[in-house]
Motif scaffolding. Sequence first.
Motif, PDB file in Angstrom:
ATOM      1  N   ALA A 280      16.053  36.475  41.661  1.00 45.64           N
ATOM      2  CA  ALA A 280      14.902  37.365  41.489  1.00 45.64           C
ATOM      3  C   ALA A 280      13.630  36.561  41.181  1.00 45.64           C
ATOM      4  CB  ALA A 280      15.181  38.368  40.378  1.00 45.64           C
ATOM      5  N   VAL A 281      13.753  35.557  40.334  1.00 39.64           N
ATOM      6  CA  VAL A 281      12.595  34.733  39.995  1.00 39.64           C
ATOM      7  C   VAL A 281      12.171  33.877  41.184  1.00 39.64           C
ATOM      8  CG1 VAL A 281      11.794  32.828  38.536  1.00 39.64           C
ATOM      9  CG2 VAL A 281      13.087  34.724  37.531  1.00 39.64           C
ATOM     10  N   ALA A 282      13.143  33.335  41.910  1.00 43.73           N
ATOM     11  CA  ALA A 282      12.823  32.517  43.088  1.00 43.73           C
ATOM     12  C   ALA A 282      12.039  33.317  44.108  1.00 43.73           C
ATOM     13  CB  ALA A 282      14.115  31.978  43.708  1.00 43.73           C
ATOM     14  N   GLU A 283      12.442  34.564  44.306  1.00 45.55           N
ATOM     15  CA  GLU A 283      11.727  35.406  45.269  1.00 45.55           C
ATOM     16  C   GLU A 283      10.316  35.726  44.773  1.00 45.55           C
ATOM     17  OE1 GLU A 283      12.248  39.690  47.624  1.00 45.55           O
ATOM     18  OE2 GLU A 283      13.751  39.044  46.151  1.00 45.55           O
ATOM     19  N   ALA A 284      10.183  36.024  43.488  1.00 47.03           N
ATOM     20  CA  ALA A 284       8.881  36.391  42.937  1.00 47.03           C
ATOM     21  C   ALA A 284       7.880  35.247  43.009  1.00 47.03           C
ATOM     22  CB  ALA A 284       9.046  36.868  41.493  1.00 47.03           C
ATOM     23  N   PHE A 285       8.353  34.008  42.892  1.00 48.32           N
ATOM     24  CA  PHE A 285       7.448  32.849  42.842  1.00 48.32           C
ATOM     25  C   PHE A 285       7.486  32.014  44.117  1.00 48.32           C
ATOM     26  CE2 PHE A 285       7.825  34.009  38.435  1.00 48.32           C
ATOM     27  CZ  PHE A 285       6.590  33.708  37.878  1.00 48.32           C
ATOM     28  N   ASP A 286       8.281  32.451  45.079  1.00 51.67           N
ATOM     29  CA  ASP A 286       8.383  31.751  46.369  1.00 51.67           C
ATOM     30  C   ASP A 286       8.757  30.280  46.178  1.00 51.67           C
ATOM     31  OD1 ASP A 286       8.361  31.422  49.123  1.00 51.67           O
ATOM     32  OD2 ASP A 286       6.207  30.995  49.203  1.00 51.67           O
ATOM     33  N   VAL A 287       9.815  30.048  45.373  1.00 51.92           N
ATOM     34  CA  VAL A 287      10.357  28.711  45.163  1.00 51.92           C
ATOM     35  C   VAL A 287      11.872  28.768  45.403  1.00 51.92           C
ATOM     36  CG1 VAL A 287       8.584  28.015  43.505  1.00 51.92           C
ATOM     37  CG2 VAL A 287      10.669  29.141  42.686  1.00 51.92           C
ATOM     38  N   ARG A 288      12.493  27.618  45.412  1.00 49.88           N
ATOM     39  CA  ARG A 288      13.953  27.571  45.526  1.00 49.88           C
ATOM     40  C   ARG A 288      14.541  27.239  44.158  1.00 49.88           C
ATOM     41  NH1 ARG A 288      14.897  23.184  48.436  1.00 49.88           N
ATOM     42  NH2 ARG A 288      16.190  21.979  46.979  1.00 49.88           N
ATOM     43  N   ILE A 289      15.586  27.970  43.773  1.00 47.63           N
ATOM     44  CA  ILE A 289      16.257  27.696  42.507  1.00 47.63           C
ATOM     45  C   ILE A 289      17.737  27.443  42.784  1.00 47.63           C
ATOM     46  CG2 ILE A 289      16.836  28.513  40.202  1.00 47.63           C
ATOM     47  CD1 ILE A 289      14.356  30.211  40.211  1.00 47.63           C
ATOM     48  N   ASP A 290      18.155  26.223  42.528  1.00 48.70           N
ATOM     49  CA  ASP A 290      19.566  25.871  42.635  1.00 48.70           C
ATOM     50  C   ASP A 290      20.197  25.948  41.252  1.00 48.70           C
ATOM     51  OD1 ASP A 290      19.530  25.150  45.468  1.00 48.70           O
ATOM     52  OD2 ASP A 290      18.304  23.432  44.831  1.00 48.70           O
ATOM     53  N   MET A 291      21.469  26.327  41.228  1.00 48.83           N
ATOM     54  CA  MET A 291      22.166  26.496  39.941  1.00 48.83           C
ATOM     55  C   MET A 291      23.546  25.867  40.014  1.00 48.83           C
ATOM     56  SD  MET A 291      23.140  30.046  37.918  1.00 48.83           S
ATOM     57  CE  MET A 291      24.640  30.404  38.847  1.00 48.83           C
ATOM     58  N   ASP A 292      23.901  25.141  38.978  1.00 46.93           N
ATOM     59  CA  ASP A 292      25.241  24.572  38.852  1.00 46.93           C
ATOM     60  C   ASP A 292      25.796  25.006  37.504  1.00 46.93           C
ATOM     61  OD1 ASP A 292      27.490  22.985  39.474  1.00 46.93           O
ATOM     62  OD2 ASP A 292      26.704  21.335  38.286  1.00 46.93           O
ATOM     63  N   VAL A 293      27.022  25.497  37.498  1.00 41.71           N
ATOM     64  CA  VAL A 293      27.622  26.034  36.280  1.00 41.71           C
ATOM     65  C   VAL A 293      28.890  25.265  35.944  1.00 41.71           C
ATOM     66  CG1 VAL A 293      28.741  28.043  35.233  1.00 41.71           C
ATOM     67  CG2 VAL A 293      26.665  28.338  36.578  1.00 41.71           C
ATOM     68  N   LYS A 294      29.033  24.923  34.672  1.00 37.31           N
ATOM     69  CA  LYS A 294      30.271  24.336  34.166  1.00 37.31           C
ATOM     70  C   LYS A 294      30.834  25.253  33.093  1.00 37.31           C
ATOM     71  CE  LYS A 294      32.292  20.327  31.835  1.00 37.31           C
ATOM     72  NZ  LYS A 294      32.042  19.002  31.206  1.00 37.31           N
ATOM     73  N   ILE A 295      32.028  25.801  33.354  1.00 38.53           N
ATOM     74  CA  ILE A 295      32.694  26.674  32.391  1.00 38.53           C
ATOM     75  C   ILE A 295      33.704  25.828  31.622  1.00 38.53           C
ATOM     76  CG2 ILE A 295      34.117  28.733  32.063  1.00 38.53           C
ATOM     77  CD1 ILE A 295      32.955  29.785  34.718  1.00 38.53           C
ATOM     78  N   SER A 296      33.447  25.629  30.339  1.00 40.77           N
ATOM     79  CA  SER A 296      34.323  24.793  29.520  1.00 40.77           C
ATOM     80  C   SER A 296      35.566  25.535  29.067  1.00 40.77           C
ATOM     81  CB  SER A 296      33.562  24.277  28.295  1.00 40.77           C
ATOM     82  OG  SER A 296      32.422  23.545  28.688  1.00 40.77           O
ATOM     83  N   GLY A 297      35.470  26.844  28.964  1.00 45.01           N
ATOM     84  CA  GLY A 297      36.622  27.632  28.543  1.00 45.01           C
ATOM     85  C   GLY A 297      36.261  29.097  28.464  1.00 45.01           C
ATOM     86  N   GLU A 298      37.252  29.946  28.738  1.00 44.67           N
ATOM     87  CA  GLU A 298      37.069  31.389  28.611  1.00 44.67           C
ATOM     88  C   GLU A 298      37.349  31.811  27.172  1.00 44.67           C
ATOM     89  OE1 GLU A 298      35.974  33.330  30.961  1.00 44.67           O
ATOM     90  OE2 GLU A 298      36.192  32.056  32.746  1.00 44.67           O
ATOM     91  N   SER A 299      36.819  32.943  26.776  1.00 47.05           N
ATOM     92  CA  SER A 299      37.137  33.468  25.450  1.00 47.05           C
ATOM     93  C   SER A 299      38.600  33.911  25.425  1.00 47.05           C
ATOM     94  CB  SER A 299      36.231  34.646  25.105  1.00 47.05           C
ATOM     95  OG  SER A 299      36.503  35.753  25.940  1.00 47.05           O
ATOM     96  N   PHE A 300      39.207  33.839  24.249  1.00 46.81           N
ATOM     97  CA  PHE A 300      40.595  34.306  24.124  1.00 46.81           C
ATOM     98  C   PHE A 300      40.834  34.764  22.697  1.00 46.81           C
ATOM     99  CE2 PHE A 300      40.926  29.988  22.613  1.00 46.81           C
ATOM    100  CZ  PHE A 300      41.877  30.038  21.620  1.00 46.81           C
ATOM    101  N   LEU A 301      41.890  35.545  22.539  1.00 47.54           N
ATOM    102  CA  LEU A 301      42.233  36.101  21.235  1.00 47.54           C
ATOM    103  C   LEU A 301      43.743  36.217  21.130  1.00 47.54           C
ATOM    104  CD1 LEU A 301      41.126  37.563  18.603  1.00 47.54           C
ATOM    105  CD2 LEU A 301      41.549  39.697  19.845  1.00 47.54           C
ATOM    106  N   THR A 302      44.292  35.743  20.009  1.00 47.94           N
ATOM    107  CA  THR A 302      45.675  36.037  19.641  1.00 47.94           C
ATOM    108  C   THR A 302      45.593  37.128  18.589  1.00 47.94           C
ATOM    109  OG1 THR A 302      46.383  33.764  20.082  1.00 47.94           O
ATOM    110  CG2 THR A 302      47.832  35.116  18.726  1.00 47.94           C
TER     111      THR A 302
END
Length: 381
Positions: A280-302
């Motif tokens: 949405a921001v890339a479109e509004a400002f006419d720029v390119r936004i690349d994203m890289d995500v690292k998931i270290s762990g999911e939430s959990f519960l015992t």
Amino acid sequence: MPDTDAAALTADLIRCPSVTPEEGGALVVLEQMLTEAGFDCARADRGGVANLFARWGEKGHPRSFGFNGHTDVVPVGDRAAWTKDPFGAQIVDGVMYGRGATDMKSGVAAFAAAAVDFVRDTPPDGAVILAITGDEEGDAVDGTTALLEHMERTGEAMSVCLVGEPTCPDEMGEMMKIGRRGSMTAYFTVTGVQGHSAYPHRAKNPMPAIARLMDRLASHRLDEGSDHFDASTLAVVTIDTGNPANNVIPAQTRATVNIRFNDHHTGAGISDWLRAEADAVAEAFDVRIDMDVKISGESFLTPPGPLPDLVAAAVKAETGRDPVLSTTGGTSDARFVKNHCPVVEFGLVGKTMHQVDECVPVEQIHQLKAIYGRILRDYFA
């Protein structure tokens, strides 16, 4: 035969300079001790990381109590700032000093000592397992996950598991962990067109776009918390452009956010939201936004039940305190173990972990061994 001295074993481990990913001799010390006590030991090394699996009792027994811990430690930092040898295990006024004294060579030593005495004095109908890694303080790619994969390949299994991370904020016995928040980091790169700051119409400035995106993300409330978790959080941790010139509009800028999320979310779900916001921001400002995500762990519960009750009862019996069942804090290797079996965490007071002059009262090591020993006796009773 005299009881196994958990404090002496802690000192032996501290004297091993096992800064991630160096083994430093710590797992050699453990393996020798456990082998002499009748444990079947195997190394599960991977990617230059040393890991130790040890089992007393029948392989694949349906009643197998497991312990997960690590002997690797964070770097010393400024050695000149230490008043004691960080690998000396010096005891002053009843307090043992050294890197890993709290996090978590004392925890590993306490459980190993408790386990050795337990199987010698009251051999259980079942198995006692230790899964000790040398890669918890690093990327954790070749540590506990390698141990769990080794167990799957070889037909080994834990029915339940206790992780020995420091869990108590100030007093021994005040807190245990029954879950952890998920953790993820998102890296954004915004690309526009470089130009002269006096002629902004000839450029595409990525700076307003990154500012808008970070504001949108930081201003959004992910949730209000859940039954066992606080509200999820998002922190903008850096915005980097590296532009020293005040008359140049840069072509590119970067930003990073870190998110700790509860059981209302998954890493994939939050990733989808981040991508939509960036688009949405890339479109509004006419720029390119690349994203890289690292998931270290999911939430959990015992959830509160047999395993948390078992550990809490042992803590109460040895310390007189009813531990709070908490999900606070960062990540631990319990995030990997939870896919294998029910898991909780209990360990020492963690006030000095990762600090200069990291230390532990010797009496707390003996107290922790007593708690772990009671947990084993009660589990197999």
